[in-house]
Design an enzyme around this catalytic site. Structure first.
Site, PDB file in Angstrom:
ATOM      1  N   ASN A   1       0.734  -1.341  -0.023  1.00  0.00           N
ATOM      2  CA  ASN A   1       0.106  -0.042   0.091  1.00  0.00           C
ATOM      3  C   ASN A   1       0.849   1.220  -0.046  1.00  0.00           C
ATOM      4  O   ASN A   1       0.349   2.197  -0.770  1.00  0.00           O
ATOM      5  CB  ASN A   1      -0.802  -0.025   1.210  1.00  0.00           C
ATOM      6  CG  ASN A   1      -2.187  -0.739   0.938  1.00  0.00           C
ATOM      7  OD1 ASN A   1      -3.010  -0.753   0.202  1.00  0.00           O
ATOM      8  ND2 ASN A   1      -2.089  -2.013   1.631  1.00  0.00           N
TER       9      ASN A   1
ATOM     10  N   ARG B   1       3.105   1.211  26.089  1.00  0.00           N
ATOM     11  CA  ARG B   1       2.597   1.247  24.938  1.00  0.00           C
ATOM     12  C   ARG B   1       2.279   2.848  24.572  1.00  0.00           C
ATOM     13  O   ARG B   1       2.450   3.445  23.425  1.00  0.00           O
ATOM     14  CB  ARG B   1       1.511   0.503  24.452  1.00  0.00           C
ATOM     15  CG  ARG B   1       1.300   0.155  23.151  1.00  0.00           C
ATOM     16  CD  ARG B   1       0.071  -0.802  23.043  1.00  0.00           C
ATOM     17  NE  ARG B   1      -0.974  -0.745  23.439  1.00  0.00           N
ATOM     18  CZ  ARG B   1      -2.155  -0.030  22.831  1.00  0.00           C
ATOM     19  NH1 ARG B   1      -1.766   0.300  21.801  1.00  0.00           N
ATOM     20  NH2 ARG B   1      -3.100   0.440  23.492  1.00  0.00           N
TER      21      ARG B   1
ATOM     22  N   ASN C   1      -7.202   4.964   7.534  1.00  0.00           N
ATOM     23  CA  ASN C   1      -6.800   3.391   7.629  1.00  0.00           C
ATOM     24  C   ASN C   1      -7.354   2.694   6.313  1.00  0.00           C
ATOM     25  O   ASN C   1      -8.548   3.046   6.159  1.00  0.00           O
ATOM     26  CB  ASN C   1      -7.139   2.918   9.039  1.00  0.00           C
ATOM     27  CG  ASN C   1      -6.655   1.391   8.806  1.00  0.00           C
ATOM     28  OD1 ASN C   1      -5.379   0.983   8.823  1.00  0.00           O
ATOM     29  ND2 ASN C   1      -7.819   0.581   9.490  1.00  0.00           N
TER      30      ASN C   1
ATOM     31  N   HIS D   1      -8.625  -1.250   5.441  1.00  0.00           N
ATOM     32  CA  HIS D   1      -8.956  -2.217   6.186  1.00  0.00           C
ATOM     33  C   HIS D   1      -9.707  -3.378   5.082  1.00  0.00           C
ATOM     34  O   HIS D   1     -10.725  -3.251   4.212  1.00  0.00           O
ATOM     35  CB  HIS D   1     -10.018  -1.973   7.190  1.00  0.00           C
ATOM     36  CG  HIS D   1     -10.675  -3.439   8.113  1.00  0.00           C
ATOM     37  ND1 HIS D   1      -9.709  -3.778   9.036  1.00  0.00           N
ATOM     38  CD2 HIS D   1     -11.380  -4.043   7.877  1.00  0.00           C
ATOM     39  CE1 HIS D   1     -10.236  -5.010   9.635  1.00  0.00           C
ATOM     40  NE2 HIS D   1     -11.316  -5.212   8.778  1.00  0.00           N
TER      41      HIS D   1
HETATM   42  C1  GRF Z   1      -3.173  -4.840   3.887  1.00  0.00           C
HETATM   43  O1  GRF Z   1      -3.835  -5.905   2.922  1.00  0.00           O
HETATM   44  C2  GRF Z   1      -4.174  -4.289   4.847  1.00  0.00           C
HETATM   45  O2  GRF Z   1      -5.433  -4.535   4.676  1.00  0.00           O
HETATM   46  C3  GRF Z   1      -3.928  -5.288   6.127  1.00  0.00           C
HETATM   47  O3  GRF Z   1      -2.375  -5.630   6.103  1.00  0.00           O
HETATM   48  C4  GRF Z   1      -2.017  -5.657   4.561  1.00  0.00           C
HETATM   49  C5  GRF Z   1      -0.680  -4.777   4.529  1.00  0.00           C
HETATM   50  O4  GRF Z   1      -0.288  -5.140   2.972  1.00  0.00           O
HETATM   51  N1  GRF Z   1      -4.270  -4.740   7.212  1.00  0.00           N
HETATM   52  P1  GRF Z   1       1.036  -4.157   2.786  1.00  0.00           P
HETATM   53  O5  GRF Z   1       1.995  -3.928   3.856  1.00  0.00           O
HETATM   54  O6  GRF Z   1       0.493  -2.796   2.518  1.00  0.00           O
HETATM   55  O7  GRF Z   1       1.492  -4.647   1.643  1.00  0.00           O
END
Ligand code: GRF
Length: 188
Positions: free
Chosen positions: A14, A63, A105, A107
């Site tokens: 991403n 955290r 975000n 999801h």
């Molecule tokens: C994504 O598919 C997202 O939806 C999930 O983790 C994955 C991360 O992929 N929560 P990347 O690191 O962006 O390749």
């Protein structure tokens, strides 16, 4: 051009979509931070000359301390928008309150169905015939913030977690940059 920080944990596909589609012309990605040391996503950012940092929970008392340090780093870069792109830690309220309506975000389900971890497996276990991708603002709940964009994906009969996640990621790589672009226009 608005200044954007991206939070990552893993492969960074991403992040690659954001860099390829937006960086340097629609937004400026001013930093990429991870909750673990050395994920492939950080290498990807470094290859593009983007500053990176790791904030590993075990290196802080709590955290909350980690998330305060992360928020200070984001602030120090004067970022106007934070994108969590496959970021696997839950951000503490101490972080979220510093950037109200400025955290996005992606999801891999049609929220509010299947929030939290293992969303793809949860959906398959349930036997859904349609799933999808949601891009939403981050609030203090888990995947509960206002939905910005959403797109459905049909689930084939023979889908596996791997095949469905791959199909969803193709959509993520289009939908997340589109949402960031729309927010950038609003913020600018
Ligand atoms: C994504 O598919 C997202 O939806 C999930 O983790 C994955 C991360 O992929 N929560 P990347 O690191 O962006 O390749």
């Amino acid at each position: 051009m608005i200044r954007v920080c991206v939070l990552v944990s893993g492969e960074g596909s991403n992040l690659a979509a954001l860099i390829g589609q937006l960086h340097g012309h629609v937004v400026r990605i001013v930093g990429v931070a991870s909750d673990r040391s050395g994920p492939p996503a950080l290498t990807l950012a470094e290859a593009d000359g983007i500053p990176t940092a790791s904030f590993v929970a075990g290196e802080y008392e709590t955290r909350v301390d980690r998330d305060v340090a992360l928020a200070d780093w984001v602030d120090g870069l004067s970022a106007e928008l934070v994108v969590t792109a496959g970021y696997m830690s839950i951000l503490d309220a101490a972080f979220i309150r510093r950037f109200p309506d400025r955290i996005v975000n992606v999801h891999p389900s049609l929220l509010p169905a299947f929030p939290g971890i293992r969303a793809v497996e949860q959906a398959l276990d349930y036997g859904v015939k349609v799933s999808g991708v949601t891009v939403h603002l981050v609030d203090e709940g888990v995947d509960t913030g206002r939905i910005l964009l959403q797109e459905a994906v049909s689930v084939p009969r023979d889908a596996t977690p791997g095949s469905l996640h791959a199909a969803l990621q193709e959509v993520e790589h289009r939908l997340l940059p589109q949402a960031v672009k729309e927010l950038a226009v609003q913020i600018a």
